[in-house]
Design a protein around this motif. Structure first.
Motif, short mmCIF file in Angstrom:
data_model
loop_
_atom_site.label_atom_id
_atom_site.label_comp_id
_atom_site.label_asym_id
_atom_site.label_seq_id
_atom_site.Cartn_x
_atom_site.Cartn_y
_atom_site.Cartn_z
N PHE A 178 0.83 -1.21 0.00
CA PHE A 178 0.00 0.00 0.00
C PHE A 178 0.86 1.26 0.00
N SER A 182 0.64 4.25 -2.75
CA SER A 182 0.35 5.64 -2.37
C SER A 182 1.41 6.59 -2.87
N GLY A 213 -4.72 2.42 -8.25
CA GLY A 213 -5.83 2.61 -7.32
C GLY A 213 -6.66 1.35 -7.16
N MET A 216 -4.85 -0.94 -4.79
CA MET A 216 -4.97 -0.46 -3.41
C MET A 216 -6.37 -0.72 -2.87
N TYR A 217 -7.37 -0.55 -3.72
CA TYR A 217 -8.75 -0.75 -3.29
C TYR A 217 -9.04 -2.23 -3.05
N ARG A 221 -8.74 -1.23 0.93
CA ARG A 221 -9.71 -0.15 0.67
C ARG A 221 -9.96 0.69 1.91
N ILE A 224 -7.45 3.83 2.04
CA ILE A 224 -7.43 4.89 1.03
C ILE A 224 -8.16 6.12 1.57
N GLN A 228 -6.76 10.89 -1.83
CA GLN A 228 -6.36 9.99 -2.91
C GLN A 228 -7.51 9.73 -3.87
N TYR A 229 -8.72 9.56 -3.34
CA TYR A 229 -9.89 9.45 -4.21
C TYR A 229 -10.03 10.71 -5.06
N TRP A 248 -14.72 5.84 -9.18
CA TRP A 248 -14.00 6.31 -8.00
C TRP A 248 -14.86 7.24 -7.15
#
Length: 306
Positions: A178, A182, A213, A216-217, A221, A224, A228-229, A248
């Motif tokens: 993660f 990021s 993304g 990562m999700y 999730r 996050i 970032q979203y 998103w």
């Protein structure tokens, strides 16, 4: 008799404080990251214990006033949904913009030697976030000045491409990392915001952001954040990938509907996509969330109402 009355008041006050504390904590029990929200109710719990009768009365009256004034309807009749406006609007980036003025000043100096020296002084600073300003010098009539600018941009972009390629390879080997994901999102976003990449390359790195993304999700999730979203939504809207941006926006509202960045990103998407109903629902949800609106959000609302 007075002692019994005092004890009764203290018992009732304690019950009210405990009920208020439990209500405040349990009503957001699915938002593990909202520690500040829980800390607020713990603090108010001790205030009510320290100020029997007065504390609960004050908090109760404050809440009633909040409900009265927060339920007023917002007049959105004058909101414009012109897609052309959203294409030309760029939010202010203070950290980036404070470096633009020195670059522009360096380029208007008539003395060539002094101009080159000032340009080099500017280039000695952290230039990764000032590439957009440095690009101004590419069209300078002084060939050496434009050469300096071109060399810097080429070097930074070459370093950027190499770093992203290496990090992307490591992320494929360890897709659950993660922290690396990021870091990549932030790194790519910083360069995309400078608007110095060509159309195809810009789209390619934006699609890479979406891919990162998704990883990562899939694995983290709950980690996050709203910012970032928001960055993902803004970059996708910028290349008019509205269907992916909608994905998103939906995820952001599901997992981070208590962070302001989530609403900023979603409102920008709904505005760009010309979805008036979704835009108004998002505004209403923001109003009901009790989130404190910052200056940037006020500027966005003002822009939409012009």
């Amino acid at each position: 008799m007075q002692l019994a009355l005092l004890i009764l008041i203290l018992i009732i006050n304690t019950i009210i404080a405990v009920v208020y504390l439990l209500w405040g904590i349990l009503r957001r029990k699915n938002k593990e990251a909202d520690r500040g929200h829980r800390a607020k109710y713990v603090m108010l719990f001790f205030v009510m214990l320290a100020c029997p009768l007065i504390g609960p009365l004050f908090l109760g009256c404050s809440h009633i006033l909040y409900l009265i004034f927060s339920n007023r309807e917002v007049d959105m009749a004058d909101v414009s949904f012109s897609r052309e406006r959203v294409k030309t609007y760029t939010p202010a980036d203070i950290e980036r913009d404070i470096n633009i003025a020195p670059m522009q000043e360096a380029l208007v100096v008539s003395d060539v030697k002094r101009r080159r020296k000032m340009l080099l002084d500017v280039l000695k600073k952290d230039i990764r976030r000032s590439l957009g300003a440095i690009a101004i010098a590419l069209n300078n009539p002084d060939s050496e000045t434009s050469h300096y600018a071109a060399s810097v941009i080429m070097d930074v972009l070459s370093e950027f491409r190499g770093n992203v390629q290496n990090m992307h390879g490591k992320l494929k080997e360890d897709p659950e990392n993660f922290e690396l994901g990021s870091l990549m999102l932030k790194y790519i976003n910083e360069v995309l915001r400078q608007n110095i990449l060509s159309g195809d390359e810009k789209r390619s790195y934006t699609y890479m952001e979406d891919e990162i993304g998704d990883l990562m999700y899939r694995y983290h999730r709950e980690r996050i954040e709203g910012l970032q979203y928001r960055r993902l939504i803004e970059d996708l809207v910028n290349i008019e990938e509205f269907s992916v941006a909608e994905k998103w926006a939906r995820r952001a509202m599901k997992n981070r509907d208590y962070q302001l960045d989530t609403y900023i990103g979603c409102l920008k998407y709904y505005f760009a996509y010309d979805d008036r109903d979704a835009f108004l629902k998002c505004m209403d949800r923001l109003k009901q969330s009790g989130i404190v609106v910052n200056r940037e959000m006020m500027e966005l609302i003002r822009l939409f109402q012009e």
